[in-house]
Enzyme design. Sequence first.
Site, PDB file in Angstrom:
ATOM      1  N   GLY A   1      44.029  45.191  39.976  1.00  0.00           N
ATOM      2  CA  GLY A   1      43.333  45.977  38.980  1.00  0.00           C
ATOM      3  C   GLY A   1      44.284  46.603  37.985  1.00  0.00           C
ATOM      4  O   GLY A   1      43.897  47.428  37.172  1.00  0.00           O
TER       5      GLY A   1
ATOM      6  N   SER B   1      50.067  43.431  40.371  1.00  0.00           N
ATOM      7  CA  SER B   1      49.621  42.347  39.500  1.00  0.00           C
ATOM      8  C   SER B   1      48.157  42.541  39.159  1.00  0.00           C
ATOM      9  O   SER B   1      47.538  43.511  39.562  1.00  0.00           O
ATOM     10  CB  SER B   1      49.812  41.004  40.203  1.00  0.00           C
ATOM     11  OG  SER B   1      48.887  40.898  41.271  1.00  0.00           O
ATOM     12  N   LYS B   2      47.628  41.597  38.415  1.00  0.00           N
ATOM     13  CA  LYS B   2      46.238  41.701  37.970  1.00  0.00           C
ATOM     14  C   LYS B   2      45.257  41.867  39.126  1.00  0.00           C
ATOM     15  O   LYS B   2      44.274  42.586  39.004  1.00  0.00           O
ATOM     16  CB  LYS B   2      45.861  40.461  37.165  1.00  0.00           C
ATOM     17  CG  LYS B   2      46.569  40.366  35.841  1.00  0.00           C
ATOM     18  CD  LYS B   2      46.231  39.041  35.172  1.00  0.00           C
ATOM     19  CE  LYS B   2      47.290  38.596  34.190  1.00  0.00           C
ATOM     20  NZ  LYS B   2      48.505  38.075  34.810  1.00  0.00           N
ATOM     21  N   ARG B   3      45.568  41.189  40.226  1.00  0.00           N
ATOM     22  CA  ARG B   3      44.629  41.290  41.336  1.00  0.00           C
ATOM     23  C   ARG B   3      44.406  42.719  41.802  1.00  0.00           C
ATOM     24  O   ARG B   3      43.404  43.046  42.403  1.00  0.00           O
ATOM     25  CB  ARG B   3      45.052  40.560  42.601  1.00  0.00           C
ATOM     26  CG  ARG B   3      45.964  39.467  42.600  1.00  0.00           C
ATOM     27  CD  ARG B   3      45.913  38.778  43.989  1.00  0.00           C
ATOM     28  NE  ARG B   3      46.522  39.591  45.038  1.00  0.00           N
ATOM     29  CZ  ARG B   3      47.806  39.834  45.137  1.00  0.00           C
ATOM     30  NH1 ARG B   3      48.618  39.362  44.234  1.00  0.00           N
ATOM     31  NH2 ARG B   3      48.288  40.552  46.110  1.00  0.00           N
TER      32      ARG B   3
END
Length: 466
Positions: A242, A238-240
């Site tokens: 990167g 996910s976005k976390r």
Amino acid sequence: MTQVRTRFSPSPTGALHLGGAHTALFNWLYARHFGGVFILRIEDTDRERSQEKFVEEIQESLRWLGLNWDEGPYRQSQRLDIYHEYVKRLLDSGHAYCCDCDPEDLETRRQAALAKGEKPRYNRRCRERGLAPGPGTAVRFKTPETGTTHWQDRIKGHIAFDNQELDDLVIMRADGIPTYNLAVVVDDITMRVTHIIRGDDHISNTPRQILIYQAYGVDPPEFAHMPLMLGKDRTKLSKRHGALPVLAYREQGILPQSLNNFLARLGWSRGDQEIFSMAELIEYFDLDHVGKSPGVFDQEKLLWLNSHYIKVTPPRELAALLTPFLAAIGVENPDPDYVARIVPTLNKRSKTLVEMADAARFYFLDPRPYDEKAAKKFLTPASVPLLRETAARLSALQELSEESLTDLLKDICADKGCKLVDLAQPVRVALTGKSASPSLTELIPILGKEECLRRLNNAINSVAES
RNA sequence: GUCCCCAUCGUCUAGCCUGGUCCAGGACACCGGCCUUUCACGCCGGCAACACCGGUUCAAAUCCGGUUGGGGACGCCA
């Protein structure tokens, strides 16, 4: 053998991310490998969250990656009539029934079951009530209460589920919009999809879908559940972590080939080979060499592949790709020939096109203000005689070539009794503004004699002023 | 919690199906060295793994069982 038909079926509720690109690539490669058909289908039955801009962005992402589709994009929202017909068939054949249970009530039961640590399941209240279709009435699939549903997964091998574990899933909502499991099956039947390659988070949907195929008397296609791509902490990417939308990689100066190569090698392999052209990928790709275990997204490896492709892409081609990034540093409409000339001096020192554009700055713009540390260290009073000497000899030089310039630099050192590095660094800062740059002997001919003399003098003056 | 999937260097993986050629190979990253006008590139070298337990077998990374660990799914989302 019938023609291979694969599909990529994203829902337009967000940008195309790495995971989506991964499954899109595998489907595309499989179809291309067998000379089959690759279909793009937009699963937009979730009206709340689907957005037209994402439909566009997904297509733009696929185009950038070069994953062209042969059919579509189909949109589920435009195929409602077909789903209705198929739902009616299930109703008529007794494989489905109407349900008027209150969604909110169902939801509270679900939460309660989950809280108690039980598997939430519909209690089949309406199964035998013989309700007629109508407003406020959803349609559920009548899942067999006994037996097992199994299939030979092309990646995972044999997988079986007890039908008891499945419940009577809703196939059409009360508002007449079909749900995912129904729509996929109907689409895959009508689009004659032969191989469903998707993330293994869909494994639990597969038995439900197979049951629906059976209810229609249709043989299910081949299923291949590919392992998910995980983040550094080994949870769903996910976005976390990167991980970014595909188009963000384009903005960061990643070449599409790098991303394709990276994605292909994540989960799939062919011996020790790391570098694959698209042609090789198409030639070699198969499901037999797709691994079962999930892989972690590794930015470093992507960058390594990118630096590789930056090195091997022909200068003219790379110049075209670099030009938009030059605009970002204020260089508009550069001469393509000039850009093609600077590329070979920068491609071994850049991991992304962003880095490359940044390193190319001095080719287009005055190097001042100099990098502070570099100027302090190398543009000293002691360097002025060397800079003057360089300017003088350069001005007298007939032909600017690597050989003549190498000689020129060495001659100065010999005469002045200094080491080459002591001469090169002040000159480098004078010409490029930095202490690290392409080799002087290749950058000087590109800048040209006049420009170099101008920069040398500016540097001499700047020392005098400070 | 229930069901399902997975398990080789830090990471991506080869090998596993068809046990012996594997005291496990390649790549990224990392660490040394060489090259060198800087930074890179390149080249050479190094570090580093079969999750655990038991079984089958002359022999197991490879086959079987279990344990542990991780992941995923449990929606009138997809």
